[in-house]
Design an enzyme around this catalytic site. Structure first.
Site, mmCIF file in Angstrom:
data_model
loop_
_atom_site.group_PDB
_atom_site.id
_atom_site.type_symbol
_atom_site.label_atom_id
_atom_site.label_comp_id
_atom_site.label_asym_id
_atom_site.label_seq_id
_atom_site.Cartn_x
_atom_site.Cartn_y
_atom_site.Cartn_z
ATOM 1 N N ASP A 268 2.087 -26.261 21.483
ATOM 2 C CA ASP A 268 2.329 -27.730 21.721
ATOM 3 C C ASP A 268 3.606 -28.228 21.390
ATOM 4 O O ASP A 268 4.075 -27.662 20.455
ATOM 5 C CB ASP A 268 1.076 -28.429 21.620
ATOM 6 C CG ASP A 268 0.892 -29.683 22.534
ATOM 7 O OD1 ASP A 268 2.034 -29.857 23.224
ATOM 8 O OD2 ASP A 268 -0.199 -30.102 22.965
HETATM 9 C C1 BGC Z 1 0.620 -32.387 25.289
HETATM 10 C C2 BGC Z 1 0.745 -30.947 26.204
HETATM 11 C C3 BGC Z 1 1.732 -31.130 27.000
HETATM 12 C C4 BGC Z 1 3.071 -31.128 26.407
HETATM 13 C C5 BGC Z 1 4.403 -31.100 27.326
HETATM 14 C C6 BGC Z 1 2.239 -32.553 24.658
HETATM 15 O O1 BGC Z 1 2.344 -33.683 24.119
HETATM 16 O O2 BGC Z 1 -0.398 -32.081 24.182
HETATM 17 O O3 BGC Z 1 -0.504 -31.090 26.758
HETATM 18 O O4 BGC Z 1 1.782 -30.199 28.025
HETATM 19 O O5 BGC Z 1 3.193 -32.357 25.703
HETATM 20 O O6 BGC Z 1 4.485 -32.147 27.877
#
Ligand code: BGC
Length: 738
Positions: A268
């Protein structure tokens, strides 16, 4: 020969051969380059970013959706880098791109694979037009805590429902052929257990015993992997002391060794460097080591891999074979997407966004994603021909942005049709409407508009209140500790009720809410997750009976926040509550100095049931279930049996109902939940029609991870229930024999 007509096994071999020969041409630095994803955005490529792509130090970009810029990025990678590998272009396309579908929690109310698949297909087409070839959806975290803001992105509390709908979303995004220009790669996230954050505080710690992890949180991921999902994202969470991004048990033992996943795992956002913040690693170098050895193939927006992986290999701490495997997983997805053949996007070759097909899918999705929680005195549907005036009140009647919900980076609020606009255009001119917003926002406590709202209610034949949460109250990092209707909305309901008119509440929300303080104040409640672009027309169709509600709750609605977690699929305990063992505080003399309770598992002030159970949802028709039966009352392991019941539409209108099958395994090597959803079917019945609803269930469907944490069905006794919610009492029994 087209790719789709080829035998999948031969395609896999062909892709693996191409991956191997490409890896053989690449330097270590280029392989590590594939493992980095950088954020672009803002339609601008900085020189240092262009240089990094040219040098082969970038495998993927995210957040750029201007197709000209995306094509330029691809040209840098394909034509100006030494090995010419195209980029994965990622974007959070969570519930639609320009055309916004209901939030996933809303889509889950449809219990309909087809509409979830169709909505994802629209999203994939629109996103692909911008050059996006990878989305970070579906989120299939089992979510049993409505305080958690990201429950909005989930399919709710149940592993089976999340498995089914998650797989449908993957199918819609990836299509039959991922190399089609209309398909994009999906990403099942967040692996794993993110939804179990303590007290629903986003990013908070989770503690999940292995048996619960396997029986609950991992199930939707296994279904997604079996369904062909290309990529997985790790979770931000600390799981029993080992954050998901460094969790070798999950990423290697389970995902690769047990499930044979051959796609790519992305971290993530910056979650590799966060291993230091968690307190797992001393520095970013150690974080890169932990994540890479655990099995994270690509780093999303961080530079730990870029800075340290090469050195770690040179020092002999990271095996070069591990880098080959990670880069290979990434290349495999690029080949499957057909990016080497078609790296560039021609937007004109794809249908325009917001076309008639996209809008009608969005409208149908919103219609099916509404749950009729209560409907006293047949308050709904409203009969437009017998109304002269209607008061439309509340902060969400005309809120084009808020009805789209969370995670709509590319959603266009100017495309939204609000309930106010739709009702006004759908109602005959003979009905006068009066609109009072009453509260500037859903969370406002400014009651200055209440007198006007009450006056409008008094002078109308009926009142529709548009309540709920504005979009910013749910989503990532937007958890709430109090999940009542926010601001002064509860007071607004009480005041409007003083007018004594039939009162209907339409609630649009990002999460299950506690509605105990309004449920008795209104005649009917239509409950929706933020319904998206076409929310208004869908709501108007439902209010005026053009369509009948058919949605069912994907999560229990608690009576009060202190009951959380409350979900239907709980364990029985040694002292299960029953109606005759529950003594509630309200029923006891307030001066009594002894409280003699039933000594069972309940709260003195809330009992043991939610306000509305999982699976609940009424219709304008009246559905009755009877005559549950089995084709036989025993089966051996490896066999199947059919469980069925009559479903009767005892009304004079055609409507759809979601029939549900629950099973209880009465005993096992580990204790089993009181009920588990094992099947559901949407059935449309004519007035007066009776139809046998059948579910086939095999011993595999009864398998669970037992005391040894291995998946197996255990012989024993089972109860099966069929009905219109998890509270159904229509029951039969069967035995599973060895
Ligand atoms: C989130 C993800 C997301 C990623 C990209 C993160 O903060 O937890 O679910 O896909 O950001 O935007």
């Amino acid at each position: 020969m087209s790719q789709t007509s080829r035998d999948p096994a031969s395609l896999t071999v062909e892709v693996d051969d191409r991956v191997a020969s490409l890896l053989a041409e690449m330097t270590l630095a280029e392989k590590i380059g594939q493992m980095s994803q950088i954020n672009i955005g803002d339609s601008y490529i900085h020189d240092y970013q262009a240089d990094a792509i040219r040098a082969g130090r970038v495998g993927s970009v995210l957040n750029e959706v201007d197709v000209r810029v995306v094509n330029r990025l691809q040209r840098l990678a394909v034509e100006e880098s030494r090995v010419g590998i195209p980029l994965l272009v990622g974007r959070d396309v969570i519930h639609g791109f320009q055309t916004v579908m209901p939030i996933p929690f809303g889509q889950a109310m449809s219990w309909n694979h087809d509409i979830v698949r169709a909505g994802a297909r629209v999203a994939a087409r629109e996103a692909a037009r911008s050059g996006v070839n990878w989305t970070f959806a579906p989120m299939i975290d089992v979510a049993r805590d409505p305080r958690w803001g990201r429950i909005a992105e989930s399919f709710g509390e149940d592993p089976y429902l999340a498995s089914e709908l998650g797989r449908a979303m993957v199918e819609g995004l990836q299509g039959d052929d991922m190399a089609s220009p209309e398909s994009i790669a999906a990403c099942a996230k967040h692996f794993a257990g993110y939804g179990a954050a303590e007290s629903g505080r986003d990013y908070a710690t989770t503690n999940i015993p292995e048996n619960e992890m396997r029986n609950v949180y991992l199930r939707p991921f296994k279904a997604a992997v079996d369904g062909g999902v290309s990529t997985l994202m790790t979770s931000f969470s600390d799981i029993d002391g080992v954050p998901a991004t460094a969790n070798e048990f999950l990423l290697r033992e389970v995902l690769r060794d047990e499930w044979n996943f051959d796609g790519l795992v992305v971290s993530d956002w910056d979650s590799i460097r966060q291993l230091c913040v968690h307190g797992l690693t001393e520095n970013d170098e150690a974080a890169a080591f932990e994540a890479a050895t655990a099995g994270v193939d690509m780093e999303m927006h961080g530079d730990a891999y870029a800075r340290f992986l090469e050195g770690l290999v040179e020092q002999g701490r990271v095996n070069p074979a591990l880098i080959d495997a990670a880069a290979g997983n990434i290349l495999r997805i690029k080949f499957r997407l057909g990016l080497f053949e078609n790296p560039y996007t021609d937007p004109e070759a794809l249908p325009p966004p917001g076309n008639a097909d996209a809008l009608s899918t969005a409208r149908e999705a919103a219609v099916e994603s509404a749950v009729l929680l209560k409907n006293e005195h047949r308050a709904l549907p409203l009969d437009a021909s017998s109304l002269e005036s209607l008061a439309l009140i509340g902060p969400l009647a005309d809120a084009p942005r808020d009805q789209l919900g969370t995670w709509v980076f590319d959603g266009d609020p100017s495309m939204s049709i609000t309930p106010l606009a739709a009702i006004r255009s759908q109602l005959p001119g003979s009905v006068a409407t009066e609109y009072v917003r009453a509260l500037p926002t859903s969370r406002s406590r400014d009651v200055a508009g209440f007198d006007e709202a009450v006056a409008a209610a008094r002078s109308s034949d009926a009142v529709i209140l548009f309540l709920g949460e504005e979009a910013i109250l749910s989503g990532e990092a937007h958890s709430r500790a109090d999940i009542d209707l926010p601001g002064a909305q509860v007071e607004l309901v009480r005041r409007v009720r003083e007018a004594g008119k039939p009162t209907i509440a339409v609630i649009m929300t990002g999460r299950p809410l506690t509605l105990s303080n309004v449920v008795d104040q209104v005649d009917a409640i239509l409950f929706l997750g933020h319904p998206g672009t076409m929310g208004g027309p869908a709501i108007a169709d439902l209010l005026f009976g053009v369509a009948s509600p058919s949605g069912k709750l994907p999560a229990s609605l608690p009576r009060m926040v202190g009951q959380i977690p409350i979900y239907y699929c709980q364990k029985n305990t040694g002292k299960p509550p029953t109606p005759d063992t529950v003594v509630l505080l309200d029923d006891i003399d307030p001066n009594a100095d002894q409280l003699s309770t039933g000594m069972t598992a309940y709260h003195l002030d809330a009992g043991y049931e939610p306000l509305f159970p999982f699976g609940h949802g009424l219709s304008y028709a009246l559905f009755i279930y009877e005559n549950i039966g089995l084709c036989r009352d025993e089966m051996h392991i490896g066999e199947t049996l059919t469980i069925s019941a009559d479903l009767i539409n005892a009304s004079d209108r055609k409507a759809a109902e979601v029939a549900q099958l629950y099973v209880r395994d009465l005993y096992g090597s580990v204790t089993r939940p009181v009920r588990e959803l094992k099947g559901f079917k949407r059935v449309e019945l004519e007035p007066g029609e009776r139809r046998r609803v059948e579910f086939e269930i095999g011993s595999d469907d009864l398998a669970f991870y037992g005391r040894d944490n291995r998946l197996a069905a255990e012989p024993g006794e089972f109860h099966a229930y069929i009905g219109g919610s998890s509270a159904t009492e229509l029951m039969t029994a069967f035995r599973l024999l060895a």
